[in-house]
Design an enzyme around this catalytic site. Structure first.
Site, PDB file in Angstrom:
ATOM      1  N   GLU A 258       0.718  -1.321  -0.149  1.00  0.00           N
ATOM      2  CA  GLU A 258       0.122  -0.194   0.066  1.00  0.00           C
ATOM      3  C   GLU A 258       1.039   1.176  -0.010  1.00  0.00           C
ATOM      4  O   GLU A 258       0.807   2.011   1.085  1.00  0.00           O
ATOM      5  CB  GLU A 258      -0.916  -0.122   1.358  1.00  0.00           C
TER       6      GLU A 258
ATOM      7  N   GLU B 153      -6.672  -7.644  -0.918  1.00  0.00           N
ATOM      8  CA  GLU B 153      -7.184  -7.656   0.482  1.00  0.00           C
ATOM      9  C   GLU B 153      -8.648  -7.086   0.635  1.00  0.00           C
ATOM     10  O   GLU B 153      -8.779  -6.155  -0.227  1.00  0.00           O
ATOM     11  CB  GLU B 153      -6.007  -6.700   1.393  1.00  0.00           C
TER      12      GLU B 153
END
Ligand code: GAL
Length: 681
Positions: free
Chosen positions: A168, A321
């Protein structure tokens, strides 16, 4: 600084991209796996449980840096080797992470400049994660070194089928190293200081620069900071993170066996211009954390998924995710029902994902995320949640025929990061007009109608789209304006939302009656932005029905278009919604306000009808809360409602998930989904 290796030995092996992975394994089903939090006995149990749950891909090592390199240059990778061996023996493929998201404490202690600095000048500390400065040469070299060591050791490990660079990417740092890198970035963008001074409008408030070294990132300042400086710093930050990604990716590509390399995006994340990232990853991968307490969550998730499909150019992408149930970071965290877990996963598959993965495998007993749900909860596998996980793993196997299949869309929704950043700079007409609010408002009627939508960039290829919608495109450069105008010129329909076409690429306001580049196209033009009082303003419309507009108004004048709706009160006589039919047969709309959702639904319905676009199931409305997506030859129907829904569907269809046949209509249970293929009766 110690000598550290930053290169790895090249290997030549057959290419194993994402497509070959999914054609071998089918839809991917898995999660982040953090074995460093558990004993070896648990690893063995984990692999057995993963197999039973149908897990075929796990992401390993995202936060393992401190264990992999306990001291600078001292690597300890044997434990990870054991984990990979166990997973491979269990038939589970690995997405191996480079651990650069969370550098060990020793790095920040020994090299404080590796830690990021906030705009207020505070240097961040270790003890959490993501505290790195993306411009720190020490941090970058150390990241390459650990990545290189992992590649050297594990690239030819048969379990490793994918690489996951960092995690991320989304850091911002205002330190002097970032300042110097920003100066270099600006030199490349502008060439000369004169050009930079012009672009930044530095004659305003005596901000002129006479030397590149005078330029700094936007930092704590007494009052408003130059908006183009801020915009460029955002562009720079995204590029800087991308540079971090690409240098690790290149290292991995050089030394690995052709496994695909990627990192996980974060939907419409404010810090990254993913249009610039998209071509740099071998597969678009995304993290989507829908809020089970938000009834709008299905729409929001769908929008994010359609962005990923857009970034992928229509190719399959990967949901890297999601939460299987509750997260710990929302203040008041509702668990998901089994139905929501399943729907959220199937929604991604329906919208083009070739895999559905979660954070994380086993729920942590310690650390900041110990209340984050996981596929194996604290209470163990004998739980409702884990039974849901197993059942879903099994049913995904029945959907393998969608692997590689595409979603065909005739509608494009235009989104641009620079425009978003520039539109929401402080000191505009209103902070209440938000780009993402407009995006969701224009997307919602299309979602409800079961109309497939691709999210595209303003410079993207629009040739295949009959309806193009730019909900709030503040900043439009000239080539992009030509691209958008082309839609109408070739007979398509263009809808522009409020506060669009305002500024150029430097965020300078375009002079003249707005939207300057589109006024002739929409048949009207404006002279003043007029945010509305809290009570809103009444708008008359024979076509749409009278309504109260809120938030935003514009003083527009009708030229050779039609006023579909007209303001009363302070803006009396000013068109609120403009439309113009072009000689080409195309049509352009300009919505210079924020209508109630029902009115926007009607506008979008009319625009879609003009473009000849109908929903997946035809022109009629879908039952409330039902989502319909056609992917390849599979029709997904998802019901987010807590009640049954009946969907009329001519012909005979078989549900791949349950093998139930439907003739003429489909009965969807509460929070239920079907994946239908047509059968000859
Ligand atoms: C993601 C992150 C994971 C985990 C998860 C919790 O943003 O990539 O490492 O923290 O959130 O929801």
């Amino acid at each position: 600084m110690d000598q550290i290796p930053t290169h790895v030995t090249p290997r030549v092996e057959p290419t194993r991209g994402f497509g070959s992975l999914t054609s071998e394994l089918g839809l991917l089903y898995g999660c982040d796996y953090n074995p460093e939090q558990w004993s070896r006995e648990v690893w063995v149990e984990d692999v057995a449980l993963m197999r039973a749950a149908g897990v075929n891909l796990v992401t390993v090592g995202v936060f393992s840096w401190a264990l992999l390199e306990p001291q600078p240059g001292e690597f300890d990778m044997d434990w990870l080797g054991d984990v990979l061996d166990l997973l491979h023996a269990g038939g589970i493929a690995v997405d191996l992470a480079t651990p650069s998201a969370s550098p060990p404490a020793w790095m920040g202690v020994r090299w404080p400049e590796t830690r990021a600095v906030t705009a207020d000048g505070v240097r961040l500390s270790h003890g959490s994660r993501n505290h790195f400065c993306p411009s720190s040469s020490v941090y970058r070299e150390r990241s390459l070194a650990i990545a290189g060591a992992l590649v050297d050791r594990f690239a030819s490990h048969p379990a490793v089928r994918m690489w996951h660079i960092g995690n991320e990417f989304g850091q911002v740092c205002h330190c002097d190293q970032c300042g110097a890198a920003f100066q270099t970035w600006l030199r490349a963008r502008y060439g000369t200081l004169d050009e930079l001074n012009r672009a930044w409008g530095t004659t305003f408030w005596s901000q002129c620069y006479f030397d590149w070294t005078e330029i700094i990132p936007p930092r704590a300042a007494p009052y408003l900071v130059n908006p183009t400086q801020t915009l460029d710093f955002r562009r720079f930050t995204s590029d800087q993170l991308l540079a971090m990604y690409t240098e690790q990716r290149d290292l991995v590509r050089t030394g690995s066996s052709g496994a695909c390399v990627t990192t996980n995006f974060m939907g419409f994340h404010h810090l990254n211009d993913y249009w610039r990232w998209a071509s740099e990853v071998d597969v678009i991968a995304d993290d989507t954390y829908g809020d089970p307490a938000d009834s709008d969550s299905p729409v929001r998730q769908a929008l994010a998924h359609d962005l990923m499909r857009g970034l992928a150019g229509g190719a399959p992408w990967l949901l890297m995710e999601q939460a299987v149930s509750a997260v710990p970071w929302r203040g008041h965290n509702l668990p998901k029902t089994p139905g929501q877990t399943r729907l959220d996963s199937l929604r991604a598959i329906a919208r083009g994902a070739d895999g559905s993965c979660f954070f994380q495998w086993r729920q942590s007993a310690f650390g900041s995320e110990r209340f984050h749900s996981a596929l194996v909860p604290h209470a163990g596998p004998d739980t409702r949640l884990h039974r849901t996980v197993r059942a879903h793993g099994a049913e995904l196997r029945r959907l393998d025929r969608v692997v590689g299949a595409r979603v065909a869309a005739r509608v494009a929704l235009v989104f641009d990061w620079s425009s978003w950043w520039a539109a929401e700079e402080p000191a505009g007409p209103s902070t209440r007009l938000r780009v993402m609010d407009q995006m969701i408002a224009y997307y919602r009627p299309l979602w409800r109608a079961g109309i497939a939508v691709d999210i595209v960039s303003p410079g993207g290829d629009l040739a295949g789209y009959d309806l193009v919608v730019a909900p709030q495109l503040f900043l439009v450069d000239d080539p992009d304006a030509r691209n958008l105008r082309g839609v109408v010129e070739r007979g398509g329909v263009l809808v522009l939302g409020p506060f669009s076409g305002v500024a150029d690429a430097d965020a300078h306001i375009r002079l003249g009656r707005f939207p300057v580049q589109f006024a002739d196209l929409v048949g009207g033009s404006g002279e003043e932005y007029c945010p509305l009082p809290d009570a809103g303003l009444r708008v008359r419309s024979a076509e749409l029905g009278d309504f109260t507009a809120t938030v935003w108004g514009e003083r527009l004048r009708l030229d050779d278009g039609e006023a579909v709706a007209t303001f009363t009160g302070d803006l009396d006589g000013s068109p609120a919604v403009l439309r113009r039919r072009a000689a080409s047969g195309g049509e352009a709309w300009y919505v210079g306000t924020v209508p109630p959702q029902s009115v926007l639904d009607a506008i979008m319905g009319r625009a879609a009808a003009s473009a000849g676009v109908v929903g997946t199931l035809g022109p009629g409305p879908l039952p409330d809360d039902v989502e319909a997506v056609q992917r390849g030859d599979v029709l997904f129907l998802l019901n987010a409602a807590d009640e049954e829904r009946v969907v009329a569907l001519p012909g005979v269809h078989r549900d791949l998930l349950t093998a139930v046949r439907y003739n003429g209509a489909v009965l969807l249970g509460p929070q239920d989904a079907v994946a239908l293929v047509a059968e000859t009766a």
